[in-house]
Design an enzyme around this catalytic site. Structure first.
Site, PDB file in Angstrom:
ATOM      1  N   PRO A  47     -16.002   3.555  17.078  1.00 56.59           N
ATOM      2  CA  PRO A  47     -16.108   2.391  16.190  1.00 56.59           C
ATOM      3  C   PRO A  47     -15.051   1.308  16.439  1.00 56.59           C
ATOM      4  O   PRO A  47     -14.109   1.469  17.214  1.00 56.59           O
ATOM      5  CB  PRO A  47     -15.934   3.004  14.791  1.00 56.59           C
ATOM      6  CG  PRO A  47     -16.220   4.457  14.949  1.00 56.59           C
ATOM      7  CD  PRO A  47     -15.778   4.804  16.333  1.00 56.59           C
ATOM      8  N   GLU A  48     -15.236   0.223  15.704  1.00 59.65           N
ATOM      9  CA  GLU A  48     -14.294  -0.893  15.695  1.00 59.65           C
ATOM     10  C   GLU A  48     -12.900  -0.404  15.310  1.00 59.65           C
ATOM     11  O   GLU A  48     -12.744   0.380  14.366  1.00 59.65           O
ATOM     12  CB  GLU A  48     -14.781  -1.957  14.699  1.00 59.65           C
ATOM     13  CG  GLU A  48     -13.935  -3.204  14.619  1.00 59.65           C
ATOM     14  CD  GLU A  48     -14.522  -4.255  13.677  1.00 59.65           C
ATOM     15  OE1 GLU A  48     -14.030  -5.392  13.696  1.00 59.65           O
ATOM     16  OE2 GLU A  48     -15.471  -3.937  12.928  1.00 59.65           O
ATOM     17  N   VAL A  49     -11.895  -0.866  16.049  1.00 59.76           N
ATOM     18  CA  VAL A  49     -10.476  -0.503  15.859  1.00 59.76           C
ATOM     19  C   VAL A  49     -10.291   0.968  15.465  1.00 59.76           C
ATOM     20  O   VAL A  49      -9.541   1.290  14.541  1.00 59.76           O
ATOM     21  CB  VAL A  49      -9.754  -1.454  14.875  1.00 59.76           C
ATOM     22  CG1 VAL A  49      -9.601  -2.826  15.491  1.00 59.76           C
ATOM     23  CG2 VAL A  49     -10.434  -1.577  13.524  1.00 59.76           C
ATOM     24  N   ASN A 122      -8.166  -7.351  17.901  1.00 64.08           N
ATOM     25  CA  ASN A 122      -9.242  -6.377  17.707  1.00 64.08           C
ATOM     26  C   ASN A 122     -10.005  -6.323  19.025  1.00 64.08           C
ATOM     27  O   ASN A 122     -10.678  -7.280  19.397  1.00 64.08           O
ATOM     28  CB  ASN A 122     -10.136  -6.863  16.555  1.00 64.08           C
ATOM     29  CG  ASN A 122     -11.317  -5.951  16.287  1.00 64.08           C
ATOM     30  OD1 ASN A 122     -11.754  -5.194  17.134  1.00 64.08           O
ATOM     31  ND2 ASN A 122     -11.862  -6.054  15.076  1.00 64.08           N
TER      32      ASN A 122
END
Length: 327
Positions: A47-49, A122
């Site tokens: 996933p994101e970050v 990010n």
């Protein structure tokens, strides 16, 4: 370019580390990489970050016009848990990818190494099965309050990588709502678009299906499943979430085919991993009647210019008396 053939087994992870705890994130990467490899997966998306967490719900002591010393302390913990690209942490990811024979694509918090070293981004990091760092992508536009956390990426990291089973690129979360960003990725010939995200709304699923139909590509979306138990209680800003429900993000990771159909149905309300076999020949077949940057394009009417030059924040040049006279 020949049409794609063959199949590849892929997986998206839905999980979260202990927030601001890099080692917690790495242990989950190792665990899921081992599990995925055991199932014959060749491409694994996080996933994101994911390294080292999405600080959902935290104010970090920030209000319009003011910040607190304690909130700055929480942000410093976030900075400490970020990674350098390249650096020791990406080398470690390379070792994991090589051990398990995987393409790893992981959302990370990246520290700027070029100037002050303090700005965070990010980012997606791309690692190959031989352990090589293949590239990165920095989120072009942090969303809402994210702009207090992360700087803006530039066009130099609109990365697409070649693999034996197709071209892969990624846009992060709401970057996928930027039509021109999507068009740039389509023009780079992506066959698989990865979309690490923090969006658990029902409408995100409509976005995934639309993009798959629009780009005639596979879309792999990986979200975190987050509960309050993953937040250190000694954070100054922990009180920001104390009254929230225990589940802070329900997930919604999914895998969508090039005609908009689910290959892996959305996963909600739990940690896990979606595994799917992608028939890559479907990408070519799906473009028979619609190729968004090919025969269904009108370049005589619409044109897009993408600036892929690296943005130089500061340029240094020598100054001499001769320079001054010439000026």
């Amino acid at each position: 370019m020949k049409g794609l053939n063959g199949a590849v087994r892929v997986a998206v992870v839905q999980a979260a580390p202990i927030l601001f705890d890099k080692e917690s994130a790495f242990q989950k990467v190792i665990s899921y990489a081992k599990e995925a490899s055991g199932q014959g997966v060749k491409l694994l998306v996080f996933p994101e970050v994911f390294i080292s967490g999405y600080p959902r719900g935290l104010s970090l002591g920030a209000r319009v016009g003011s910040r607190t010393p304690e909130g700055r302390g929480d942000w410093a913990r976030y900075w400490e848990s970020a990674i350098d690209i390249p650096g020791a942490d990406t080398e470690r990811l390379g070792e994991i990818a090589r051990e398990y024979g995987l393409y790893l694509m992981i959302g990370v918090v990246e520290r700027d190494q070029e100037f002050s070293g303090s700005t965070l981004y990010n980012s997606i990091v791309y690692v190959g099965p031989e352990g090589e760092l293949l590239g990165k992508h920095r989120k072009l536009m942090p969303t809402g309050a994210e702009r207090l956390l992360w700087g803006q990426g530039d066009g130099s990291t609109l990365t697409v990588i070649d693999t034996p089973f197709g071209r892969i690129g990624g846009l992060i979360c709401w970057e996928n709502y930027m039509p021109l960003a999507r068009t740039a990725m389509y023009a780079k010939g992506i066959d698989i678009l990865i979309t690490p995200t923090a969006d658990a709304r029902d409408t995100w699923q409509a976005t995934l299906q639309h993009i798959a139909c629009e780009g005639r590509c596979y879309v792999l979306s990986s979200n975190q499943y987050v509960t309050k138990s993953s937040y250190p209680t000694d954070l100054y800003c922990y009180s920001d979430i104390e009254q929230d429900s225990d589940v802070l993000c329900r997930g919604g990771s999914a895998i969508v085919g090039p005609l908009g159909e689910y290959i892996g149905e959305p996963l909600y309300d739990g940690e896990g991993m979606l595994v799917a076999d992608l028939d890559m020949s479907l990408v070519t077949r799906s473009r028979f009647d619609f190729d968004v940057v090919g025969h269904y394009n009108r370049p005589d009417v619409f044109q897009l210019i993408v600036n892929e030059t690296k943005r130089d924040i500061v340029r240094f040049q020598s100054y001499t008396i001769a320079n001054a006279i010439e000026a």
